[in-house]
Scaffold this motif. Structure first.
Motif, PDB file in Angstrom:
ATOM      1  N   PRO A 146       0.828  -1.208   0.000  1.00 42.21           N
ATOM      2  CA  PRO A 146       0.000   0.000   0.000  1.00 42.21           C
ATOM      3  C   PRO A 146       0.862   1.258   0.000  1.00 42.21           C
ATOM      4  N   PRO A 147       0.391   2.339  -0.632  1.00 42.30           N
ATOM      5  CA  PRO A 147       1.156   3.592  -0.650  1.00 42.30           C
ATOM      6  C   PRO A 147       1.080   4.286   0.698  1.00 42.30           C
ATOM      7  N   PRO A 148       2.107   5.054   1.045  1.00 43.34           N
ATOM      8  CA  PRO A 148       2.066   5.783   2.325  1.00 43.34           C
ATOM      9  C   PRO A 148       1.051   6.916   2.330  1.00 43.34           C
ATOM     10  N   ASP A 149       0.663   7.416   1.159  1.00 42.61           N
ATOM     11  CA  ASP A 149      -0.278   8.527   1.065  1.00 42.61           C
ATOM     12  C   ASP A 149      -1.707   8.002   1.194  1.00 42.61           C
ATOM     13  N   SER A 150      -2.346   8.260   2.321  1.00 42.64           N
ATOM     14  CA  SER A 150      -3.677   7.721   2.579  1.00 42.64           C
ATOM     15  C   SER A 150      -4.771   8.407   1.772  1.00 42.64           C
ATOM     16  N   SER A 151      -4.447   9.526   1.102  1.00 40.13           N
ATOM     17  CA  SER A 151      -5.457  10.216   0.299  1.00 40.13           C
ATOM     18  C   SER A 151      -5.686   9.535  -1.045  1.00 40.13           C
ATOM     19  N   LEU A 152      -4.787   8.621  -1.434  1.00 42.18           N
ATOM     20  CA  LEU A 152      -4.926   7.931  -2.703  1.00 42.18           C
ATOM     21  C   LEU A 152      -5.946   6.795  -2.587  1.00 42.18           C
ATOM     22  N   VAL A 153      -6.565   6.462  -3.706  1.00 41.31           N
ATOM     23  CA  VAL A 153      -7.538   5.372  -3.747  1.00 41.31           C
ATOM     24  C   VAL A 153      -6.794   4.080  -4.082  1.00 41.31           C
ATOM     25  N   VAL A 154      -7.060   3.028  -3.320  1.00 40.34           N
ATOM     26  CA  VAL A 154      -6.367   1.748  -3.495  1.00 40.34           C
ATOM     27  C   VAL A 154      -7.391   0.668  -3.837  1.00 40.34           C
ATOM     28  N   ARG A 155      -7.171  -0.006  -4.965  1.00 43.15           N
ATOM     29  CA  ARG A 155      -7.992  -1.174  -5.309  1.00 43.15           C
ATOM     30  C   ARG A 155      -7.089  -2.404  -5.261  1.00 43.15           C
ATOM     31  N   LYS A 156      -7.453  -3.362  -4.418  1.00 40.99           N
ATOM     32  CA  LYS A 156      -6.647  -4.562  -4.252  1.00 40.99           C
ATOM     33  C   LYS A 156      -6.847  -5.488  -5.453  1.00 40.99           C
ATOM     34  N   LEU A 157      -5.737  -5.958  -6.016  1.00 39.41           N
ATOM     35  CA  LEU A 157      -5.796  -6.846  -7.172  1.00 39.41           C
ATOM     36  C   LEU A 157      -5.645  -8.311  -6.777  1.00 39.41           C
ATOM     37  N   THR A 158      -4.669  -8.609  -5.909  1.00 37.13           N
ATOM     38  CA  THR A 158      -4.505  -9.985  -5.447  1.00 37.13           C
ATOM     39  C   THR A 158      -3.622 -10.004  -4.204  1.00 37.13           C
ATOM     40  N   PRO A 159      -3.900 -10.910  -3.268  1.00 32.71           N
ATOM     41  CA  PRO A 159      -3.017 -11.027  -2.107  1.00 32.71           C
ATOM     42  C   PRO A 159      -1.745 -11.787  -2.469  1.00 32.71           C
ATOM     43  N   TRP A 160      -0.709 -11.581  -1.669  1.00 32.71           N
ATOM     44  CA  TRP A 160       0.530 -12.333  -1.849  1.00 32.71           C
ATOM     45  C   TRP A 160       1.312 -12.327  -0.542  1.00 32.71           C
ATOM     46  N   ARG A 161       2.287 -13.236  -0.455  1.00 33.27           N
ATOM     47  CA  ARG A 161       3.143 -13.306   0.724  1.00 33.27           C
ATOM     48  C   ARG A 161       4.603 -13.445   0.308  1.00 33.27           C
ATOM     49  N   HIS A 162       5.486 -13.023   1.200  1.00 31.87           N
ATOM     50  CA  HIS A 162       6.893 -13.375   1.073  1.00 31.87           C
ATOM     51  C   HIS A 162       7.067 -14.831   1.494  1.00 31.87           C
ATOM     52  N   ILE A 163       8.089 -15.465   0.949  1.00 32.48           N
ATOM     53  CA  ILE A 163       8.457 -16.803   1.393  1.00 32.48           C
ATOM     54  C   ILE A 163       9.963 -16.824   1.646  1.00 32.48           C
ATOM     55  N   LEU A 164      10.375 -17.617   2.620  1.00 26.48           N
ATOM     56  CA  LEU A 164      11.794 -17.725   2.964  1.00 26.48           C
ATOM     57  C   LEU A 164      12.469 -18.722   2.028  1.00 26.48           C
ATOM     58  N   THR A 165      13.550 -18.287   1.375  1.00 30.26           N
ATOM     59  CA  THR A 165      14.244 -19.139   0.411  1.00 30.26           C
ATOM     60  C   THR A 165      15.752 -19.032   0.578  1.00 30.26           C
ATOM     61  N   CYS A 166      16.423 -20.031   0.077  1.00 27.68           N
ATOM     62  CA  CYS A 166      17.874 -20.013  -0.063  1.00 27.68           C
ATOM     63  C   CYS A 166      18.233 -21.079  -1.086  1.00 27.68           C
ATOM     64  N   SER A 167      19.477 -21.184  -1.437  1.00 27.31           N
ATOM     65  CA  SER A 167      19.909 -22.194  -2.409  1.00 27.31           C
ATOM     66  C   SER A 167      20.252 -23.498  -1.682  1.00 27.31           C
ATOM     67  N   PRO A 168      20.180 -24.612  -2.392  1.00 22.57           N
ATOM     68  CA  PRO A 168      20.644 -25.873  -1.775  1.00 22.57           C
ATOM     69  C   PRO A 168      22.091 -25.790  -1.298  1.00 22.57           C
TER      70      PRO A 168
END
Length: 300
Positions: A146-168
């Motif tokens: 989300p943008p820090p400016d609360s005066s802007l209009v926000v329409r959510k498109l899709t949820p997402w998450r970070h995932i923890l990764t590393c190389s083998p």
């Protein structure tokens, strides 16, 4: 008095040949019609109409002023019609700013949109820097947080998450983290615009947040750089799922602590104002919402 209204009233008096006829056309009192004409004359410091008990006629200055004001009012009508047409038939330039990480998923939508609406030109800027939508003249931003400016209009498109990764290869020389607290002993590759800085946040068992203060030898505003470093064994990356999707599928990266969920974010369409949203913007947002809904499987 309103100058534009006075111009309209003056023109109607001339067209109708008198104050009474103009008043009937405008559904206005004769006194109010006279006040509008008088207001114009006082503003200009000249007489526009010669008045008698039977009729009115234009003065020489009035004739000039009538011709010019009629042209101006005609131009305004043309502008109104053109603006209305722009809002019903999408055309013009759509100015969009988006973050680098989602470009690969945005471009097919852009291509489809340009095919659907060939009268629209696209001005697409890509980057991670903060922008001022109004000052910089953008119609739309596509952002992963989300943008820090609360005066802007926000329409959510899709949820997402970070995932923890590393190389083998990283796990061959480092103990595998079993809980978020274990991350304090690892080299964590940090994204500069992660909203919580050096405090990586996860969902706790009680529904609250589990916060871990991490450290590492790299911080970057490029998710692609961090993805590459993680894939070459340089550390642990709290990665957006859509950035490392292909690397997980190919085995270049592995997921660690798969049962631990990072806090949820959403990809958002952000625009300055909800009222009178231009058709070109609304159509693009609607198409984005439809296509990003199709991506939700890997987003989540």
């Amino acid at each position: 008095m309103d100058r534009l209204t006075s111009l309209i009233v003056f023109g109607r008096v001339v067209d109708c040949g008198g104050f009474s006829a103009a008043a009937r056309k405008l559904n206005m009192s004769v006194t109010m019609v006279g006040n509008h004409v008088q207001s114009l004359e006082e503003r200009l410091g000249v007489r526009l109409l010669n008045r008698t008990t039977r009729k009115v006629s234009l003065t020489e200055t009035g004739k000039f002023y009538y011709e010019r004001s009629t042209q101006i009012l005609g131009d305004l009508d043309d502008a109104d019609r053109a603006a209305g047409a722009l809002n019903t038939t999408p055309r013009g330039t759509l100015k969009v700013h988006t973050s680098t990480a989602i470009v690969r998923f945005l471009l097919p939508v852009v291509s489809e949109f340009m095919e659907l609406y060939p009268s629209i030109s696209l001005d697409l800027k890509i980057g991670e820097q903060a922008i001022d939508m109004v000052e910089d003249g953008y119609d739309l931003m596509i952002r992963t947080i989300p943008p820090p400016d609360s005066s802007l209009v926000v329409r959510k498109l899709t949820p997402w998450r970070h995932i923890l990764t590393c190389s083998p290869s990283y796990l061959e020389t480092h103990a595998k983290p079993e809980s978020p607290a274990d991350l304090t002993a690892h080299n964590c590759l940090r994204y500069a615009y992660y909203p919580y800085g050096e405090e990586w946040r996860f969902e706790g068992p009680d529904g609250g947040h589990q916060i871990v203060k991490i450290s590492g030898n790299v911080v970057s505003n490029s998710a692609e750089t961090l993805r590459h470093l993680a894939a070459t064994g340089r550390g642990v990356f709290l990665a957006p799922s859509f950035v490392v999707f292909d690397d997980l599928a190919s085995g270049r990266l592995v997921r660690i602590m798969p049962d631990v969920n990072a806090v949820e974010f959403t990809i958002n369409a952000v625009y300055p104002n909800r009222s009178h949203l231009p058709t070109k913007v609304r159509l693009f947002i609607d198409l984005l919402a439809d296509r990003f809904a199709e991506h939700r499987k890997w987003m989540t």
